[in-house]
Motif scaffolding. Sequence first.
Motif, PDB file in Angstrom:
ATOM      1  N   TYR A 101      80.182  -5.250  -3.996  1.00  0.00           N
ATOM      2  CA  TYR A 101      81.469  -4.561  -4.023  1.00  0.00           C
ATOM      3  C   TYR A 101      82.534  -5.481  -4.597  1.00  0.00           C
ATOM      4  N   LEU A 102      83.587  -4.868  -5.117  1.00  0.00           N
ATOM      5  CA  LEU A 102      84.767  -5.572  -5.606  1.00  0.00           C
ATOM      6  C   LEU A 102      85.933  -4.618  -5.400  1.00  0.00           C
ATOM      7  N   GLN A 103      86.730  -4.856  -4.386  1.00  0.00           N
ATOM      8  CA  GLN A 103      87.735  -3.887  -3.990  1.00  0.00           C
ATOM      9  C   GLN A 103      89.076  -4.539  -3.706  1.00  0.00           C
ATOM     10  N   LEU A 104      90.130  -3.732  -3.888  1.00  0.00           N
ATOM     11  CA  LEU A 104      91.494  -4.124  -3.551  1.00  0.00           C
ATOM     12  C   LEU A 104      91.938  -3.290  -2.364  1.00  0.00           C
ATOM     13  N   ASN A 105      92.326  -3.964  -1.289  1.00  0.00           N
ATOM     14  CA  ASN A 105      92.800  -3.284  -0.086  1.00  0.00           C
ATOM     15  C   ASN A 105      94.313  -3.375   0.008  1.00  0.00           C
ATOM     16  N   TYR A 106      94.937  -2.249   0.263  1.00  0.00           N
ATOM     17  CA  TYR A 106      96.380  -2.222   0.548  1.00  0.00           C
ATOM     18  C   TYR A 106      96.557  -1.874   2.020  1.00  0.00           C
ATOM     19  N   LEU A 107      97.042  -2.828   2.802  1.00  0.00           N
ATOM     20  CA  LEU A 107      97.221  -2.628   4.237  1.00  0.00           C
ATOM     21  C   LEU A 107      98.535  -1.891   4.448  1.00  0.00           C
ATOM     22  N   ALA A 108      98.467  -0.563   4.448  1.00  0.00           N
ATOM     23  CA  ALA A 108      99.679   0.255   4.496  1.00  0.00           C
ATOM     24  C   ALA A 108     100.383   0.117   5.837  1.00  0.00           C
ATOM     25  N   ASN A 109      99.642   0.250   6.938  1.00  0.00           N
ATOM     26  CA  ASN A 109     100.198   0.092   8.278  1.00  0.00           C
ATOM     27  C   ASN A 109      99.045  -0.156   9.236  1.00  0.00           C
ATOM     28  N   SER A 110      99.334  -0.130  10.537  1.00  0.00           N
ATOM     29  CA  SER A 110      98.301  -0.446  11.521  1.00  0.00           C
ATOM     30  C   SER A 110      97.248   0.643  11.635  1.00  0.00           C
ATOM     31  N   HIS A 111      97.477   1.805  10.996  1.00  0.00           N
ATOM     32  CA  HIS A 111      96.528   2.909  11.105  1.00  0.00           C
ATOM     33  C   HIS A 111      95.843   3.252   9.788  1.00  0.00           C
ATOM     34  N   MET A 112      96.246   2.627   8.690  1.00  0.00           N
ATOM     35  CA  MET A 112      95.666   3.022   7.410  1.00  0.00           C
ATOM     36  C   MET A 112      95.564   1.859   6.439  1.00  0.00           C
ATOM     37  N   THR A 113      94.413   1.782   5.770  1.00  0.00           N
ATOM     38  CA  THR A 113      94.203   0.861   4.657  1.00  0.00           C
ATOM     39  C   THR A 113      93.734   1.680   3.455  1.00  0.00           C
ATOM     40  N   VAL A 114      94.365   1.453   2.314  1.00  0.00           N
ATOM     41  CA  VAL A 114      94.006   2.142   1.085  1.00  0.00           C
ATOM     42  C   VAL A 114      93.127   1.210   0.263  1.00  0.00           C
ATOM     43  N   VAL A 115      91.950   1.700  -0.151  1.00  0.00           N
ATOM     44  CA  VAL A 115      90.969   0.882  -0.864  1.00  0.00           C
ATOM     45  C   VAL A 115      90.725   1.478  -2.245  1.00  0.00           C
ATOM     46  N   ALA A 116      90.678   0.613  -3.252  1.00  0.00           N
ATOM     47  CA  ALA A 116      90.373   1.052  -4.615  1.00  0.00           C
ATOM     48  C   ALA A 116      89.399   0.066  -5.245  1.00  0.00           C
ATOM     49  N   GLY A 117      88.485   0.593  -6.067  1.00  0.00           N
ATOM     50  CA  GLY A 117      87.508  -0.258  -6.750  1.00  0.00           C
ATOM     51  C   GLY A 117      86.093   0.139  -6.373  1.00  0.00           C
ATOM     52  N   GLU A 118      85.205  -0.852  -6.335  1.00  0.00           N
ATOM     53  CA  GLU A 118      83.832  -0.631  -5.897  1.00  0.00           C
ATOM     54  C   GLU A 118      83.708  -1.083  -4.448  1.00  0.00           C
ATOM     55  N   PHE A 119      83.305  -0.177  -3.566  1.00  0.00           N
ATOM     56  CA  PHE A 119      83.236  -0.473  -2.136  1.00  0.00           C
ATOM     57  C   PHE A 119      81.907   0.023  -1.576  1.00  0.00           C
ATOM     58  N   LEU A 120      81.518  -0.528  -0.436  1.00  0.00           N
ATOM     59  CA  LEU A 120      80.306  -0.085   0.235  1.00  0.00           C
ATOM     60  C   LEU A 120      80.520   1.331   0.761  1.00  0.00           C
ATOM     61  N   THR A 121      79.586   2.229   0.463  1.00  0.00           N
ATOM     62  CA  THR A 121      79.712   3.622   0.869  1.00  0.00           C
ATOM     63  C   THR A 121      79.713   3.724   2.392  1.00  0.00           C
ATOM     64  N   PRO A 122      80.767   4.312   2.981  1.00  0.00           N
ATOM     65  CA  PRO A 122      80.864   4.369   4.447  1.00  0.00           C
ATOM     66  C   PRO A 122      80.017   5.498   5.036  1.00  0.00           C
ATOM     67  N   PHE A 123      78.705   5.300   5.001  1.00  0.00           N
ATOM     68  CA  PHE A 123      77.773   6.259   5.590  1.00  0.00           C
ATOM     69  C   PHE A 123      76.907   5.504   6.579  1.00  0.00           C
ATOM     70  N   GLY A 124      76.897   5.930   7.842  1.00  0.00           N
ATOM     71  CA  GLY A 124      76.156   5.199   8.852  1.00  0.00           C
ATOM     72  C   GLY A 124      76.795   3.847   9.126  1.00  0.00           C
ATOM     73  N   THR A 125      75.988   2.918   9.618  1.00  0.00           N
ATOM     74  CA  THR A 125      76.506   1.599   9.986  1.00  0.00           C
ATOM     75  C   THR A 125      75.805   0.456   9.265  1.00  0.00           C
ATOM     76  N   TYR A 126      74.538   0.653   8.898  1.00  0.00           N
ATOM     77  CA  TYR A 126      73.776  -0.470   8.352  1.00  0.00           C
ATOM     78  C   TYR A 126      74.396  -0.999   7.061  1.00  0.00           C
ATOM     79  N   ASN A 127      74.830  -0.103   6.184  1.00  0.00           N
ATOM     80  CA  ASN A 127      75.306  -0.512   4.869  1.00  0.00           C
ATOM     81  C   ASN A 127      76.493  -1.463   4.964  1.00  0.00           C
ATOM     82  N   GLU A 128      77.470  -1.166   5.789  1.00  0.00           N
ATOM     83  CA  GLU A 128      78.673  -1.987   5.875  1.00  0.00           C
ATOM     84  C   GLU A 128      78.522  -3.174   6.828  1.00  0.00           C
ATOM     85  N   ARG A 129      77.735  -3.039   7.879  1.00  0.00           N
ATOM     86  CA  ARG A 129      77.742  -4.047   8.937  1.00  0.00           C
ATOM     87  C   ARG A 129      76.553  -5.007   8.924  1.00  0.00           C
ATOM     88  N   LEU A 130      75.392  -4.546   8.459  1.00  0.00           N
ATOM     89  CA  LEU A 130      74.180  -5.339   8.645  1.00  0.00           C
ATOM     90  C   LEU A 130      73.519  -5.794   7.355  1.00  0.00           C
TER      91      LEU A 130
END
Length: 307
Positions: A60-89
């Motif tokens: 992945y290669l991504q730019l995160n914009y920390l908008a506030n304590s409840h939202m982050t805006v992500v653009a670029g190539e990111f890990l697909t947020p499906f399940g847990t294994y892909n992002e965490r393990l």
Amino acid sequence: MVTSTNGGNTTYIPVISPLLAAPLGNHLLVESRATILDSYFPKGNGQPGYTSSSFLGLSYLQLNYLANSHMTVVAGEFLTPFGTYNERLTPIWISNFESAPLTFSLGTMNSGSSVGGMLRGSGVSTNSISLDYAGYFSAASTNEQFNSQRSAGGRAALYLPEARLEIGASYNRRLQDQHQNFIGLHLWWEPADALVKFRSEYAHGQHAQGYWMESEFHLTRATDANTFRRGFQPVVRWQQTFRSSPDSSDELPSADTNRADFGLDYLFPHEVRINTSYSRQFASTGNRNIWQTGLVYRFLFPTWRSK
């Protein structure tokens, strides 16, 4: 350094996985992870000796914009947020087993990454409950380094801090070629300073479905003074996949498959770990033994001085 013996054929894989986290002010963060490896495997067809192949790519290669304590805006190539294994393990310094679950490709679009935009964050967070979310859209891309399929989806998870219990659901809709829906569920239970931790996932696609369950055991608690025993970590994983119709694109086994994984890991001080595992796979296409080992060293350093 990873070795894998599958059905009597042994592959050797030296791999480097550099990661970058670069803050740009108080609201922007650049994140990236790459994989650099060589794979040495038998030539096959009765030929003696080994051949090799190399791989260099970005997870992945991504730019995160920390908008506030409840939202982050992500653009670029990111890990697909499906399940847990892909992002965490998937990081090699975290996973208990060298191989991913058989159902890994369901919902993650095979490559595990998407190219587009994502919104994620914590919708609700109190001392007794936490609800997090992630929603994304991915464009179709045939670029060698930024390959992705047109899709959309997201994940929501409910976490109970006192019980350290998490329940979540994922959804993915493929929007190109043959449109397909993917549904996922996950359950994690990781009690504080407990001797046993449990993780599980279920994924369902148009042509196949399956699940995995994994438990890791600790011989002593984290506060125990016996650092030698504290380093041992037995792990067990059980997997099943079920094929409803033929499909070569989902990368799952072509027939119903059962697999049991048994591992014994050792965590040394200073971010060094050894992973060892034995797996027995049962299917109508043939049973096989799989032996895997991994020696992992993780190190971190600042790339530049802070002010």
